[in-house]
Design a protein around this motif. Structure first.
Motif, short mmCIF file in Angstrom:
data_model
loop_
_atom_site.label_atom_id
_atom_site.label_comp_id
_atom_site.label_asym_id
_atom_site.label_seq_id
_atom_site.Cartn_x
_atom_site.Cartn_y
_atom_site.Cartn_z
N ASN A 1 -5.03 -1.93 11.13
CA ASN A 1 -5.25 -1.90 9.69
C ASN A 1 -4.55 -3.09 9.03
OD1 ASN A 1 -6.35 -0.49 7.42
ND2 ASN A 1 -4.40 0.54 7.01
N GLU A 2 -5.27 -3.80 8.20
CA GLU A 2 -4.68 -4.80 7.30
C GLU A 2 -3.81 -5.87 7.99
OE1 GLU A 2 -2.65 -2.34 4.40
OE2 GLU A 2 -4.52 -1.81 3.43
N GLN B 1 3.65 2.12 6.61
CA GLN B 1 3.70 3.53 7.00
C GLN B 1 3.92 3.72 8.51
OE1 GLN B 1 0.52 4.92 3.81
NE2 GLN B 1 1.69 6.66 4.54
N THR C 1 0.85 -1.18 0.00
CA THR C 1 0.00 0.00 0.00
C THR C 1 0.89 1.23 0.00
OG1 THR C 1 -0.16 -0.38 2.35
CG2 THR C 1 -2.08 -0.90 1.06
N PRO C 2 1.38 1.58 -1.19
CA PRO C 2 2.31 2.69 -1.26
C PRO C 2 1.69 3.99 -0.78
CG PRO C 2 1.53 2.08 -3.44
CD PRO C 2 0.97 1.09 -2.50
N HIS D 1 -11.53 -0.85 -2.14
CA HIS D 1 -10.81 -0.41 -3.34
C HIS D 1 -11.25 -1.36 -4.46
CE1 HIS D 1 -8.52 2.43 -1.08
NE2 HIS D 1 -8.07 1.50 -0.25
N HIS E 1 -7.48 7.46 11.40
CA HIS E 1 -6.86 6.41 10.56
C HIS E 1 -5.35 6.64 10.53
CE1 HIS E 1 -6.48 3.71 7.06
NE2 HIS E 1 -5.76 4.64 6.47
N VAL F 1 0.66 7.76 -0.70
CA VAL F 1 0.20 8.65 -1.76
C VAL F 1 1.10 9.86 -1.81
CG1 VAL F 1 -1.74 10.04 -2.53
CG2 VAL F 1 -2.15 7.90 -1.34
N GLU G 1 -12.78 3.33 2.48
CA GLU G 1 -11.82 3.88 1.50
C GLU G 1 -12.33 3.64 0.08
OE1 GLU G 1 -7.80 2.50 2.24
OE2 GLU G 1 -8.07 2.56 4.40
N LYS H 1 -1.16 8.95 10.10
CA LYS H 1 -0.51 7.63 10.18
C LYS H 1 0.75 7.74 11.05
CE LYS H 1 -2.39 6.11 5.78
NZ LYS H 1 -2.17 5.99 4.32
N ASN I 1 -9.85 -2.54 10.12
CA ASN I 1 -10.01 -2.05 8.74
C ASN I 1 -9.16 -2.90 7.79
OD1 ASN I 1 -11.01 0.10 6.95
ND2 ASN I 1 -8.90 0.84 6.86
N GLU J 1 -5.70 11.49 4.67
CA GLU J 1 -5.19 10.48 3.73
C GLU J 1 -3.90 9.86 4.27
OE1 GLU J 1 -5.20 11.70 -0.33
OE2 GLU J 1 -4.29 9.84 -1.00
C1 GLA Z 1 -4.58 1.34 2.36
C2 GLA Z 1 -4.55 2.27 3.56
C3 GLA Z 1 -4.84 3.69 3.18
C4 GLA Z 1 -4.07 4.10 1.95
C5 GLA Z 1 -4.32 3.13 0.82
C6 GLA Z 1 -3.52 3.49 -0.41
O1 GLA Z 1 -5.84 1.07 1.92
O2 GLA Z 1 -5.44 1.87 4.57
O3 GLA Z 1 -4.49 4.53 4.23
O4 GLA Z 1 -2.70 4.14 2.24
O5 GLA Z 1 -3.89 1.86 1.24
O6 GLA Z 1 -3.56 4.82 -0.68
#
Ligand code: GLA
Length: 414
Positions: free
Chosen positions: A218-219, A166, A38-39, A299, A159, A41, A328, A114, A267, A110
């Protein structure tokens, strides 16, 4: 008969509009369908625009004036908050924020909230060993956005507190120096607690009640390279230092320091493909009473089936006793040909028709939907044009916006 002719004409006009806009759709995989990295932005600073009116209707549009007169947040005011992810570059742009104020009533930073944005590397390293279990944070980068939200009646999604990405590598090493050995489990648990405590306390004390949901973890579910329980292991310093119960601990700390005004969320992306794993992994957290909801990143892409990706998945989480938010949402155009953006609009319409109905009949307990960005060219998936607005002179609504508004002139496509 008349109706058919009218619909045919409307279609031709929309097609002409899409052609005039030079819409070249790019086939691309949906990140929801298995994206791993998840690069971050990169902020694209767009010069202030002279927008004649906040959201003008596309030229040649055959949409009804009633729909044009409405906004997203008005359309869904009885159902859920409508949010948008904002980088500081948009927050600083007055004409863009006019559109944000008109259309949305929730925001997510965004990147600015983080760990890599909040952790102050210099102060934490310089203060070692005093900072060993008390890292130093700097909240300057979120002040303007939080002030905006407070002044304009927006809710904020926090978030994100604990994420494998990150979050700087130096944060996990013994003396906070890159390249040093990783910390012990005990020290890292203390750093996790301190980090969560500091972020939540700052927000609760300075902006009471503003944050209504925290993405605590997250993730953390990885069905490809996860451990035997499918907990994310690879490149995950939380797992490497604390072990798989970093998830339970993060939620326990979030509950401990919460003043009770925000829900605590897990999330993730690709939820359709890992919903059973997510619910299984979160079971002890739920048992302990430390989680309220599951955030589905969403996404998506025009190649995805919206009933499955959104409705069935959200219902699965709701049936398991969780609140749900779409956190998102972006829907990339992966369909070849000029009709890509039309299909995108019909797919957006399907999502909103499904979730509005499910909310109204009590099937899905959902209170917020957030779009991951304001307009296409600053999206992390810009080549797929996944959002509701584009820059064309000023900010302009796309067909996708009408899809979200459930314009009766648009069909739905699952
Ligand atoms: C993941 C993260 C978001 C963002 C997206 C890519 O979904 O949760 O914060 O970084 O990747 O933009």
């Amino acid at each position: 008969m008349k109706n058919t002719i009218r619909k045919g004409l409307a279609f031709l006009l929309i097609a002409a509009f899409l052609t005039a806009c030079g819409n070249k759709s790019t086939p691309a995989p949906s990140p929801e369908g298995g994206q791993e990295g998840t690069p971050a932005v990169t902020e694209e600073v767009t010069p202030a625009q002279d927008t004649p009116s906040p959201t003008p209707t596309p030229e040649g549009s055959k949409h009804s004036p009633e729909i044009d007169a409405m906004t997203l947040k008005e359309r869904y005011k009885d159902c859920f908050k409508i949010g948008v992810a904002l980088p500081n570059s948009v927050i600083r742009n007055d004409s863009h924020m006019e559109v944000v104020k008109a259309q949305f009533n929730s925001m997510t930073f965004e990147n600015e909230m983080k760990p890599d944005a909040l952790l102050s590397r210099d102060a934490t390293q310089k203060g070692y060993p005093e900072t060993n279990t008390e890292p130093v944070l700097n909240f300057k980068g979120i002040k303007q956005g939080l002030d905006f939200a407070k002044e304009n009646g927006f809710g904020v999604r926090g978030h994100t507190l604990c994420w494998y990405s990150q979050t700087p590598a130096w944060f996990f090493t013994v003396d906070y120096q890159p390249g040093s050995p990783l910390c012990s489990r005990e020290v890292m648990i203390a750093r996790l607690e301190s980090y969560i405590k500091q972020v939540m306390t700052y927000c609760q004390e300075n902006y009471p009640g503003l944050i209504y949901a925290w993405d605590v973890v997250n993730e953390a579910v990885d069905i490809g390279t996860g451990d035997e329980n499918r907990i994310r292991k690879e490149k995950n310093n939380w797992y490497a230092t604390i072990g798989p119960d970093f998830i339970e601990l993060a939620f326990a700390f979030a509950r401990k320091y919460s003043d009770g005004t925000a829900d605590l969320y897990y999330n993730d992306y690709g939820c359709a493909g890992k919903k059973a794993d997510i619910v299984r992994i979160l079971a002890p957290v739920k048992e302990a009473g430390n989680i309220d909801g599951i955030g589905m990143q969403c996404h998506l892409s025009t190649g995805d089936n919206m009933r499955n990706a959104v409705y069935r998945t959200a219902k699965f989480f709701s049936d398991a006793g969780y609140k749900v938010q779409l956190t998102e949402l972006d829907l990339g155009v992966s369909t070849k040909g000029e009709s890509g953006e039309k299909i995108q609009a019909m797919k957006y319409k399907a999502i909103f028709q499904f979730i509005e109905e499910a909310k109204r009949n009590g099937e899905i307990n959902i209170d917020s939907v957030t779009f991951w960005g304001l307009y296409d060219s600053i999206s992390w998936r810009s080549s797929e044009k996944p959002l509701l607005f584009r820059i064309l002179g000023g900010i302009q609504k796309k067909e996708a916006w009408y899809g979200v508004m459930q314009d009766p002139n648009l069909m739905i496509m699952e």
